[in-house]
Scaffold this motif. Structure first.
Motif, PDB file in Angstrom:
ATOM      1  N   GLU A 228       0.833  -1.200   0.000  1.00  0.00           N
ATOM      2  CA  GLU A 228       0.000   0.000   0.000  1.00  0.00           C
ATOM      3  C   GLU A 228       0.869   1.252   0.000  1.00  0.00           C
ATOM      4  OE1 GLU A 228      -1.587   1.225   4.068  1.00  0.00           O
ATOM      5  OE2 GLU A 228      -1.455  -0.963   4.273  1.00  0.00           O
ATOM      6  N   ARG A 229       0.226   2.370  -0.254  1.00  0.00           N
ATOM      7  CA  ARG A 229       0.956   3.635  -0.315  1.00  0.00           C
ATOM      8  C   ARG A 229       1.497   3.991   1.075  1.00  0.00           C
ATOM      9  NH1 ARG A 229      -0.509   8.969   0.402  1.00  0.00           N
ATOM     10  NH2 ARG A 229      -2.648   8.344   0.891  1.00  0.00           N
ATOM     11  N   VAL A 230       2.684   4.576   1.105  1.00  0.00           N
ATOM     12  CA  VAL A 230       3.256   5.035   2.369  1.00  0.00           C
ATOM     13  C   VAL A 230       2.346   6.103   2.957  1.00  0.00           C
ATOM     14  CG1 VAL A 230       5.183   6.262   3.408  1.00  0.00           C
ATOM     15  CG2 VAL A 230       5.621   4.498   1.714  1.00  0.00           C
ATOM     16  N   SER A 231       1.895   5.895   4.189  1.00  0.00           N
ATOM     17  CA  SER A 231       0.934   6.815   4.780  1.00  0.00           C
ATOM     18  C   SER A 231       0.958   6.698   6.292  1.00  0.00           C
ATOM     19  CB  SER A 231      -0.486   6.506   4.273  1.00  0.00           C
ATOM     20  OG  SER A 231      -0.896   5.224   4.744  1.00  0.00           O
ATOM     21  N   ARG A 232       0.233   7.610   6.960  1.00  0.00           N
ATOM     22  CA  ARG A 232       0.097   7.538   8.402  1.00  0.00           C
ATOM     23  C   ARG A 232      -0.618   6.239   8.816  1.00  0.00           C
ATOM     24  NH1 ARG A 232      -0.081  11.667  12.213  1.00  0.00           N
ATOM     25  NH2 ARG A 232       1.387  12.711  10.812  1.00  0.00           N
ATOM     26  N   ARG A 233      -1.494   5.744   7.938  1.00  0.00           N
ATOM     27  CA  ARG A 233      -2.191   4.493   8.254  1.00  0.00           C
ATOM     28  C   ARG A 233      -1.199   3.342   8.363  1.00  0.00           C
ATOM     29  NH1 ARG A 233      -6.918   1.481   4.603  1.00  0.00           N
ATOM     30  NH2 ARG A 233      -6.940  -0.460   5.818  1.00  0.00           N
ATOM     31  N   LEU A 234      -0.221   3.284   7.469  1.00  0.00           N
ATOM     32  CA  LEU A 234       0.792   2.230   7.535  1.00  0.00           C
ATOM     33  C   LEU A 234       1.601   2.356   8.823  1.00  0.00           C
ATOM     34  CD1 LEU A 234       2.263  -0.153   6.269  1.00  0.00           C
ATOM     35  CD2 LEU A 234       3.631   1.460   4.936  1.00  0.00           C
TER      36      LEU A 234
END
Length: 349
Positions: A228-234
């Protein structure tokens, strides 16, 4: 370490390269000005105007030595108002550069950084790394266990400590804490008040010295590609899995900066993780990757001290501010710029 005469010679060559259209270039060494002796006076013509640079060599270029050079060069400027004072060293880091700029002084180093601002001239180059890192005994001061003491002091720079309190907070023996404190006092980075409590006299200088002796690559790095895209969720998913497995974790580099000094573009995630990273990566569905291709990087701490003084931001943990700064300074992707952003926005010194 290069001798002053060699730094002077190379600094003169560097200045000539910065002024390729100059004429009548003349260098005079060991120039006496009042009670001061300046390492080199450089005279040349730009167009029809004659320029004079008074160059003083600072062997180490660390903030403590730069402050002494500021006093000397300021005296020179008062004695010869038409001359432009310049500090020269092997390397002048961001903190030293700021000190010189604030005092309207120029600098040039052998690593490629410079700042020269006089009349119609403005030349500025920054962000170059030290071509000859110091091998002086400061290295022992920033060995892993010793750094625990330094980190604790820098995380609370206004606090006054008793030796026993400092040793306990840094999780080192009383004897080891005493040895580090003595070295810091010898370097005038640590002072005592009337009650013999310890406090950092010049936290910015101490932070700069630590950063010069350290790189985040001291830690073992395992890199992974996230589907998945690098994000705060990851980041939140990583924190959740690590906590469920009773692992300590702490975000650093741009991920850490995004928590403590936003707005920050999140290009990759770097996180300190206690223990074997493989089970955590598997639980997140991550695939091993080369560092250049990885989007999430798990760092096995070079010392458990990296988990001291963790910051809790929106339920996510980041390393303490001095650790984050030290990690950022030598990070290849705009690390020095981000470190200065952190210092300016969050650190106060």
């Amino acid at each position: 370490m290069l001798k002053s005469v060699e730094i002077r010679r190379q600094a003169g060559q560097r200045l000539r390269e910065l002024f390729p259209r100059s004429r009548s270039w003349d260098e005079t060494v060991d120039v006496r000005i009042g009670n001061q002796t300046v390492d080199m006076a450089v005279k040349f013509k730009l167009g029809e105007h004659e320029q004079t640079l008074m160059v003083d060599v600072v062997s180490l270029g660390q903030p403590r030595q730069i402050r002494a050079a500021v006093t000397k060069l300021s005296d020179v400027r008062r004695a010869i108002p038409n001359a432009y004072p310049v500090a020269a060293s092997v390397y002048i880091g961001p903190q030293s550069a700021r000190i010189l700029k604030e005092n309207n002084l120029g600098y040039v180093d052998l690593s490629g950084n410079c700042y020269l601002a006089f009349e119609h001239v403005l030349i500025e180059k920054e962000g170059k790394r030290n071509v000859r890192p110091s091998r002086r005994p400061l290295r022992s001061l920033f060995a892993p266990r010793a750094t625990r003491v330094v980190r604790v002091l820098l995380a609370e720079p206004s606090r006054a400590w008793r030796l026993e309190e400092l040793a306990k907070a840094a999780a080192v023996s009383l004897g080891h804490s005493h040895n580090v404190v003595k070295r810091l006092e010898d370097l005038r980075w640590l002072e005592r008040d009337d009650a013999q409590r310890l406090h950092v006299g010049k936290p910015a200088d101490l932070l700069e010295a630590w950063s010069e002796s350290y790189t985040y690559r001291t830690n073992e790095i395992a890199s992974y590609f996230a589907p998945e895209r690098v994000s705060r969720r990851l980041m939140a998913d990583l924190a959740r899995v690590a906590t469920a497995d009773s692992r300590r974790y702490a975000f650093t580099l741009s991920a850490g900066l995004s928590l403590v000094a936003p707005p920050t573009r999140l290009g990759a995630i770097h996180c300190y993780l206690e223990g074997d990273p493989a089970p955590i990566a598997a639980a997140l569905g991550l695939h091993p990757a080369g560092e250049a291709d990885g989007t999430l990087h798990l760092l096995s701490p070079y010392d458990p001290g990296v988990f001291d003084g963790l910051l809790d931001k929106a339920g996510l943990k980041a390393v303490c501010l001095p650790q984050l700064y030290a990690d950022l300074v030598r990070y290849e992707r705009r690390g020095a710029e981000q470190a200065e952003h952190l210092r300016r926005e969050s650190m106060g010194y």
